[in-house]
Motif scaffolding. Structure first.
Motif, mmCIF file in Angstrom:
data_model
loop_
_atom_site.group_PDB
_atom_site.id
_atom_site.type_symbol
_atom_site.label_atom_id
_atom_site.label_comp_id
_atom_site.label_asym_id
_atom_site.label_seq_id
_atom_site.Cartn_x
_atom_site.Cartn_y
_atom_site.Cartn_z
ATOM 1 N N VAL A 69 10.816 22.933 -12.444
ATOM 2 C CA VAL A 69 12.756 24.003 -11.463
ATOM 3 C C VAL A 69 13.349 24.116 -13.190
ATOM 4 N N GLY A 70 13.342 25.638 -13.472
ATOM 5 C CA GLY A 70 13.893 25.963 -14.524
ATOM 6 C C GLY A 70 13.405 26.882 -15.134
ATOM 7 N N ARG A 71 11.901 26.289 -16.025
ATOM 8 C CA ARG A 71 11.593 26.638 -16.827
ATOM 9 C C ARG A 71 9.932 27.042 -16.743
ATOM 10 N N GLY A 72 9.364 28.032 -14.933
ATOM 11 C CA GLY A 72 8.055 27.603 -14.718
ATOM 12 C C GLY A 72 7.215 27.118 -14.143
ATOM 13 N N SER A 73 6.349 27.739 -13.841
ATOM 14 C CA SER A 73 4.608 26.791 -13.108
ATOM 15 C C SER A 73 3.265 27.548 -13.735
ATOM 16 N N ILE A 74 2.778 26.685 -13.730
ATOM 17 C CA ILE A 74 1.252 26.467 -14.282
ATOM 18 C C ILE A 74 0.513 26.691 -13.014
ATOM 19 N N PHE A 75 -0.507 27.199 -12.036
ATOM 20 C CA PHE A 75 -1.824 27.474 -11.403
ATOM 21 C C PHE A 75 -2.582 27.748 -12.602
ATOM 22 N N SER A 76 -3.684 26.422 -11.844
ATOM 23 C CA SER A 76 -4.533 26.675 -12.006
ATOM 24 C C SER A 76 -6.320 26.234 -11.579
ATOM 25 N N ILE A 77 -7.113 27.053 -12.153
ATOM 26 C CA ILE A 77 -8.160 26.464 -11.007
ATOM 27 C C ILE A 77 -9.262 25.770 -12.191
ATOM 28 N N GLU A 78 -10.019 25.007 -11.983
ATOM 29 C CA GLU A 78 -11.219 24.807 -12.660
ATOM 30 C C GLU A 78 -12.838 24.730 -12.204
ATOM 31 N N MET A 79 -12.890 25.565 -12.554
ATOM 32 C CA MET A 79 -14.571 25.390 -12.124
ATOM 33 C C MET A 79 -15.814 24.923 -13.409
ATOM 34 N N ASN A 80 -16.734 24.623 -12.457
ATOM 35 C CA ASN A 80 -18.244 23.833 -13.363
ATOM 36 C C ASN A 80 -18.950 25.267 -14.437
ATOM 37 N N LEU A 81 -19.219 24.935 -15.406
ATOM 38 C CA LEU A 81 -19.912 26.099 -16.505
ATOM 39 C C LEU A 81 -21.008 26.222 -15.785
ATOM 40 N N THR A 82 -21.885 27.139 -16.056
ATOM 41 C CA THR A 82 -23.366 27.772 -15.721
ATOM 42 C C THR A 82 -24.210 28.063 -17.174
ATOM 43 N N VAL A 83 -25.561 27.675 -16.934
ATOM 44 C CA VAL A 83 -26.528 27.993 -18.291
ATOM 45 C C VAL A 83 -26.917 29.579 -17.788
ATOM 46 N N ARG A 135 -8.874 27.480 -0.535
ATOM 47 C CA ARG A 135 -9.894 27.522 0.367
ATOM 48 C C ARG A 135 -11.125 27.653 -0.651
ATOM 49 N N LEU A 136 -10.715 29.364 -1.040
ATOM 50 C CA LEU A 136 -11.472 29.718 -1.723
ATOM 51 C C LEU A 136 -12.061 29.264 -2.755
ATOM 52 N N VAL A 137 -11.873 28.777 -3.357
ATOM 53 C CA VAL A 137 -11.613 27.876 -5.103
ATOM 54 C C VAL A 137 -12.679 27.107 -4.680
ATOM 55 N N GLU A 138 -11.702 26.131 -3.622
ATOM 56 C CA GLU A 138 -12.690 24.890 -3.301
ATOM 57 C C GLU A 138 -14.392 25.627 -2.502
ATOM 58 N N LEU A 139 -14.400 27.027 -1.872
ATOM 59 C CA LEU A 139 -16.045 26.860 -1.708
ATOM 60 C C LEU A 139 -16.959 27.017 -2.659
ATOM 61 N N MET A 140 -16.160 27.698 -3.260
ATOM 62 C CA MET A 140 -17.222 27.431 -4.923
ATOM 63 C C MET A 140 -17.190 26.727 -5.680
ATOM 64 N N GLY A 141 -16.576 24.906 -5.776
ATOM 65 C CA GLY A 141 -17.198 24.761 -5.825
ATOM 66 C C GLY A 141 -15.781 24.389 -7.356
ATOM 67 N N GLY A 142 -14.686 25.201 -6.762
ATOM 68 C CA GLY A 142 -13.783 24.820 -7.776
ATOM 69 C C GLY A 142 -12.742 23.672 -6.801
ATOM 70 N N VAL A 143 -11.266 23.677 -8.358
ATOM 71 C CA VAL A 143 -10.055 23.048 -7.759
ATOM 72 C C VAL A 143 -8.928 23.510 -8.357
ATOM 73 N N LEU A 144 -8.076 23.288 -7.264
ATOM 74 C CA LEU A 144 -6.706 24.145 -7.446
ATOM 75 C C LEU A 144 -5.662 23.698 -7.921
#
Length: 570
Positions: A394-408, A379-388
């Motif tokens: 199974v047996g190898r692991g997980s990747i959790f990613s957050i994607e956000m907009n860059l700013t100038v 919810r926090l990531v989405e409130l900041m304009g991002g995506v989780l």
């Protein structure tokens, strides 16, 4: 031969002429039918006036809506006579104010814009013959002759009761929802306070026992560790429930500003290092080799990353690895990946991942958790304009990613020396050569009083005075002139915030920094207290180190002011 051709040509022309005439007659009949349908429509009120505003036409719809017959109004009244007189007066006053000239209440005010070539649509209240009223939407247009002179006005209206009723019902629903949200917030604030008060004593005294003299025995240390572990876990649960409730009610405030992602990741690396070492997990952070700024709430983005890192460490295999990397994406976006070498998640578990209190079977393990952290993170990531997002094998692991907009935009420049002065507390004993300072604690809860007394007892440079209500605290502050005041908010008699105002209005006490110590942990409560003038706001349960550092900071401020005042005398 030519005569025959001429005769056939004339016949053909005649037929065409007849066809055109028939078409013209059909058009006229159709137009007449349309006009008749409009004038006899029961769904719209159609009122036409002459140039003076006297009604000349009053259709069936107007008769049905208003209860008058055409004979009762034609050549007798103008439309403003059947409108709410207060609305007519208000319209005239508004036009007079806007134009700087007096506009007469009545039809002149009603038709003012239409008379200047502006088709106008009004929300009006019609008054029926029987005295009843109903809201209407009315379009007013000026009618002109071939020379452009106004010969009358056309008013087309429709009953607006249904829309108004829907608007009223919607406003009521919004009001009920707002009251429910306010009641929910008040309940959460009260619940938080009630839970934190006993928890403050549990954690406070456990911290004192842990660091007491003589040190606890190994058996005692194990027991104290269990108390502290359970206490801090319960506090985390309370905080996460409150945060989640604020998000769901739309009342969580975020301070979005440009921040350097590399700085945040470096802070997170430092913060997570101890947890990783205790569990034998290797954590690697890929350095960002390009300018990378995102618009986010600094505290909340750190909360998001720490939560992902903490989970990657907790649910990893022994001797596992956590890798943090950043990938620049198209359309000016950046993705941060937190990859672990844990057991991985099935598709079914991933589908349940963001359900509150669902720990996916981990509740049967020794790992503590609330099942709220990932919900909050998303919810926090989405409130900041991002995506989780999450990927797992199974047996190898997980990747959790957050994607956000860059700013100038770039972060504002900070005076790092001043920033350090505000953040880093200095040990008062070294600076004051053991000069004894006086601290007043205003608190009605005996357990909290005892806890702070025991904390202060470890400081030879501080003398503690206590008061059990606001008025007593004010009296002691005026007579003893303490260097710092610790103030509870919910006090018998007058509140801590009222006591602060009285102290601030008194020339003998207004210079004393007052630190709020309260179990109210809602953000709106904290902001309200800081705006009221408290030096700092500490929530219960008290964290021993934070408490001492804040107290030292206040005493340091007092010492600086005293030194400056003394130098000004000479």
């Amino acid at each position: 031969m030519s005569d025959h051709r001429t005769r056939f040509s004339n016949i053909d022309k005649a037929r065409k002429a007849d066809g055109v005439e028939v078409q013209r007659q059909q058009t006229l009949l159709k137009t007449g039918a349309l006009q008749a349908a409009i004038l006899t429509s029961a769904n719209f009120s159609i009122i036409a006036t002459d140039e003076r505003g006297i009604i000349q036409l009053f259709n069936v719809g107007a008769e049905r809506m208003l209860g008058y017959t055409a004979a009762e109004v034609v050549n007798k009244i103008n439309p403003s006579d059947i409108h709410d007189p207060q609305e007519v007066m208000a319209r005239a006053e508004a036009l007079s104010l806007e134009l700087g000239t007096q506009i007469t209440p009545g039809f002149e005010a009603l038709a003012f814009k239409a008379s200047r070539g502006i088709e106008d649509i009004y929300d009006l209240t019609y008054i029926c013959k029987n005295g009843s009223r109903f809201p209407a939407i009315v379009s007013i247009t000026a009618l002109r002759d071939d020379d452009g002179r106004i010969i009358g006005y056309l008013l087309i209206g429709t009953d607006n009761s249904v829309r108004k009723e829907v608007e009223r019902a919607l406003k009521e629903a919004i009001s009920v929802a707002e009251k429910a949200n306010l009641a929910k917030s008040d309940f959460l604030s009260s619940m938080s306070h009630e839970l934190r008060t006993p928890l403050s004593a549990i954690l406070g005294f456990a911290q004192l026992m842990e660091s007491g003299t003589p040190l606890p025995t190994p058996a005692q240390k194990r027991s104290i560790d269990q108390i502290l572990q359970a206490g801090w876990y319960l506090l985390d649960l309370i905080n996460e429930i409150l945060d989640l409730a604020l998000i769901e009610s739309g009342k969580l405030s975020l301070s979005l500003e440009p921040i350097a992602l590399s700085e945040v990741l470096l802070e997170c690396e430092t913060m997570i290092e101890s947890q990783a070492q205790k569990r034998g997990i290797t954590v690697t952070f890929e350095r960002i080799d390009f300018p990378c700024f995102v618009k986010a709430d600094r505290t909340r983005i750190k909360q998001v990353l720490i939560n992902l890192l903490s989970n990657a460490i907790k649910y990893n295999r022994p001797g596992g690895v956590v890798a943090v990397s950043c990938v620049r994406k198209a359309q000016g976006r950046i993705r941060v990946d937190v990859e672990d070498t844990g057991e991985g998640l099935t598709a079914e578990k991933i589908s349940q991942l963001f359900q509150p209190f669902n720990r996916l079977g981990q509740e049967s393990t020794t790992e503590q958790g609330t099942g709220i952290g990932l919900v909050m993170t998303k919810r926090l990531v989405e409130l900041m304009g991002g995506v989780l997002a999450v990927e797992s094998i199974v047996g190898r692991g997980s990747i959790f990613s957050i994607e956000m907009n860059l700013t100038v935009e770039r972060p504002r420049l900070i005076d790092h020396f001043q920033d350090l002065q505000e953040v880093v507390a200095t040990n008062l004993i070294n600076d004051l050569d053991l000069d004894v300072r006086t601290v007043l604690y205003v608190e009605d809860n005996p357990a909290n009083l005892m806890l702070v007394e025991d904390m202060i007892a470890r400081r030879a440079d501080i003398r503690l005075l206590t008061a059990k209500d606001g008025m007593s605290g004010i009296a002691i502050a005026r007579s003893a002139r303490p260097d710092v005041i610790l103030m509870d908010i919910n006090l018998p008699g007058i509140s801590g915030i009222k006591a602060l105002k009285i102290l601030a209005d008194d020339a003998t006490t207004k210079h004393i920094p007052v630190i709020a110590l309260s179990a109210n942990a809602m953000q709106r409560d904290i902001e309200k207290m800081l705006e009221a003038g408290f030096f700092r706001y500490l929530t219960k349960p008290i964290k021993f180190t934070e408490f001492i550092e804040t107290l030292d900071e206040a005493l340091k401020l007092v010492n600086t002011k005293t030194s400056r005042s003394d130098s000004e005398k000479y």
